[in-house]
Design a protein around this motif. Structure first.
Motif, PDB file in Angstrom:
ATOM      1  N   GLY A  40       0.685  -1.291   0.059  1.00 60.10           N
ATOM      2  CA  GLY A  40      -0.104   0.022   0.095  1.00 60.10           C
ATOM      3  C   GLY A  40       0.849   1.221   0.048  1.00 60.10           C
ATOM      4  O   GLY A  40       0.496   2.249  -0.413  1.00 60.10           O
ATOM      5  N   HIS A  41       1.947   1.161   0.579  1.00 59.06           N
ATOM      6  CA  HIS A  41       2.717   2.558   0.659  1.00 59.06           C
ATOM      7  C   HIS A  41       3.636   2.701  -0.475  1.00 59.06           C
ATOM      8  O   HIS A  41       3.987   3.563  -0.801  1.00 59.06           O
ATOM      9  N   TYR A  42       3.947   1.534  -1.272  1.00 62.72           N
ATOM     10  CA  TYR A  42       4.902   1.546  -2.444  1.00 62.72           C
ATOM     11  C   TYR A  42       4.525   2.689  -3.574  1.00 62.72           C
ATOM     12  O   TYR A  42       5.483   3.455  -3.657  1.00 62.72           O
ATOM     13  N   PRO A  43       3.470   2.842  -3.951  1.00 63.31           N
ATOM     14  CA  PRO A  43       3.099   3.974  -4.806  1.00 63.31           C
ATOM     15  C   PRO A  43       3.706   5.137  -4.238  1.00 63.31           C
ATOM     16  O   PRO A  43       4.131   6.303  -5.075  1.00 63.31           O
ATOM     17  N   PHE A  44       3.204   5.543  -2.881  1.00 68.42           N
ATOM     18  CA  PHE A  44       3.642   6.818  -2.181  1.00 68.42           C
ATOM     19  C   PHE A  44       5.294   7.015  -2.300  1.00 68.42           C
ATOM     20  O   PHE A  44       5.708   7.981  -2.682  1.00 68.42           O
ATOM     21  N   MET A  45       5.932   5.878  -2.149  1.00 67.35           N
ATOM     22  CA  MET A  45       7.475   5.913  -2.029  1.00 67.35           C
ATOM     23  C   MET A  45       7.922   6.395  -3.508  1.00 67.35           C
ATOM     24  O   MET A  45       8.753   7.157  -3.634  1.00 67.35           O
ATOM     25  N   VAL A  46       7.315   5.805  -4.447  1.00 67.31           N
ATOM     26  CA  VAL A  46       7.660   5.829  -5.854  1.00 67.31           C
ATOM     27  C   VAL A  46       7.701   7.322  -6.206  1.00 67.31           C
ATOM     28  O   VAL A  46       8.457   8.112  -6.843  1.00 67.31           O
ATOM     29  N   VAL A  47       6.299   8.090  -5.894  1.00 68.08           N
ATOM     30  CA  VAL A  47       5.997   9.396  -6.059  1.00 68.08           C
ATOM     31  C   VAL A  47       7.132  10.284  -5.354  1.00 68.08           C
ATOM     32  O   VAL A  47       7.412  11.213  -5.860  1.00 68.08           O
ATOM     33  N   LEU A  48       7.232   9.897  -4.218  1.00 69.19           N
ATOM     34  CA  LEU A  48       7.913  10.832  -3.208  1.00 69.19           C
ATOM     35  C   LEU A  48       9.615  11.082  -3.728  1.00 69.19           C
ATOM     36  O   LEU A  48      10.238  12.061  -3.715  1.00 69.19           O
ATOM     37  N   HIS A  49       9.918   9.867  -4.007  1.00 66.56           N
ATOM     38  CA  HIS A  49      11.476   9.734  -4.590  1.00 66.56           C
ATOM     39  C   HIS A  49      11.571  10.382  -6.021  1.00 66.56           C
ATOM     40  O   HIS A  49      12.768  11.095  -6.173  1.00 66.56           O
ATOM     41  N   SER A  50      10.542  10.021  -6.715  1.00 68.52           N
ATOM     42  CA  SER A  50      10.550  10.938  -8.023  1.00 68.52           C
ATOM     43  C   SER A  50      10.441  12.483  -7.886  1.00 68.52           C
ATOM     44  O   SER A  50      11.279  13.070  -8.554  1.00 68.52           O
ATOM     45  N   ALA A  51       9.477  12.887  -7.151  1.00 68.59           N
ATOM     46  CA  ALA A  51       9.491  14.075  -6.633  1.00 68.59           C
ATOM     47  C   ALA A  51      10.676  14.868  -6.099  1.00 68.59           C
ATOM     48  O   ALA A  51      11.158  16.002  -6.436  1.00 68.59           O
ATOM     49  N   LEU A  52      11.516  14.113  -5.290  1.00 71.82           N
ATOM     50  CA  LEU A  52      12.706  14.618  -4.803  1.00 71.82           C
ATOM     51  C   LEU A  52      13.654  15.161  -5.960  1.00 71.82           C
ATOM     52  O   LEU A  52      14.084  16.278  -5.889  1.00 71.82           O
ATOM     53  N   LEU A  53      13.732  14.337  -6.977  1.00 77.15           N
ATOM     54  CA  LEU A  53      14.674  14.768  -8.156  1.00 77.15           C
ATOM     55  C   LEU A  53      14.310  16.024  -8.804  1.00 77.15           C
ATOM     56  O   LEU A  53      14.926  16.941  -9.285  1.00 77.15           O
ATOM     57  N   VAL A  54      12.823  15.951  -9.154  1.00 71.81           N
ATOM     58  CA  VAL A  54      12.322  17.129  -9.814  1.00 71.81           C
ATOM     59  C   VAL A  54      12.453  18.402  -8.713  1.00 71.81           C
ATOM     60  O   VAL A  54      12.839  19.555  -9.160  1.00 71.81           O
TER      61      VAL A  54
END
Length: 179
Positions: A40-54
């Motif tokens: 359940g938390h995996y999609p949030f993790m992907v978004v968070l880590h991608s957003a970090l780079l942007v």
């Protein structure tokens, strides 16, 4: 700024390399009876880590490069990457970006796992602070750190529960044992 753009691009490529390794390891784990937990938390993790780079790039475009801070933080980013890949190497096919455990397998107690339970998350925390600060993106560093702390609270609890459950179970039979 061109150096920082290149650094963020390299970190992005490193993330893609992680996903390739994770996909290969997922196939290995599933073939050995691995089960996924805490999806359940995996999609949030992907978004968070991608957003970090942007966010690093967006904020850095409005911030100065401060050499004393930037070079020190770059050294921490490199150290975090070294720790991350040390974890990946030590765990071998058991490493994944997801929480995948194989019932009955003992915990790994070598490499950085001799000293702590979750060294990869230390690398994530270090990188989340240091990568933005290479180019003085302090708002990104602070925001990511706070959001990541909540994510890690959920993720570590899910991982620890999955590991405890898997350790208590017998390993599934291998294909050779079934023949």
């Amino acid at each position: 700024m061109p150096f920082y753009i290149a650094l963020i691009a390299l970190v992005g490529l490193e993330r893609l390399a992680e996903l390739v390794v994770a996909k290969r390891n997922l196939a290995w784990a599933k073939a050995h009876g691995g089960r996924e937990y805490g999806f359940g938390h995996y999609p949030f993790m992907v978004v968070l880590h991608s957003a970090l780079l942007v966010a690093c790039l967006v904020e850095a475009s409005h911030r100065p490069f401060i050499p004393a801070l930037g070079w020190t933080m770059l050294a921490l980013v490199i150290a975090a990457q070294a720790l991350r890949w040390w974890c990946i190497a030590v765990l071998g096919p058991r490493w994944n970006t997801r929480i995948i455990v194989i019932p009955g397998l003992p915990l790994v107690r070598r490499g950085p796992y001799r000293w702590m339970s979750h060294p990869n998350y230390v690398a994530v925390v270090l990188e989340g602070i240091a990568l933005p600060l290479v180019h003085t993106a302090w708002v990104t560093a602070l925001t990511f750190t706070v959001l990541n702390a909540g994510l890690l609270w959920v993720r570590i609890r899910a991982e620890n529960a999955a590991l405890a459950q898997a350790l208590a179970e017998e390993p599934p039979p291998t294909a050779e044992q079934l023949s």
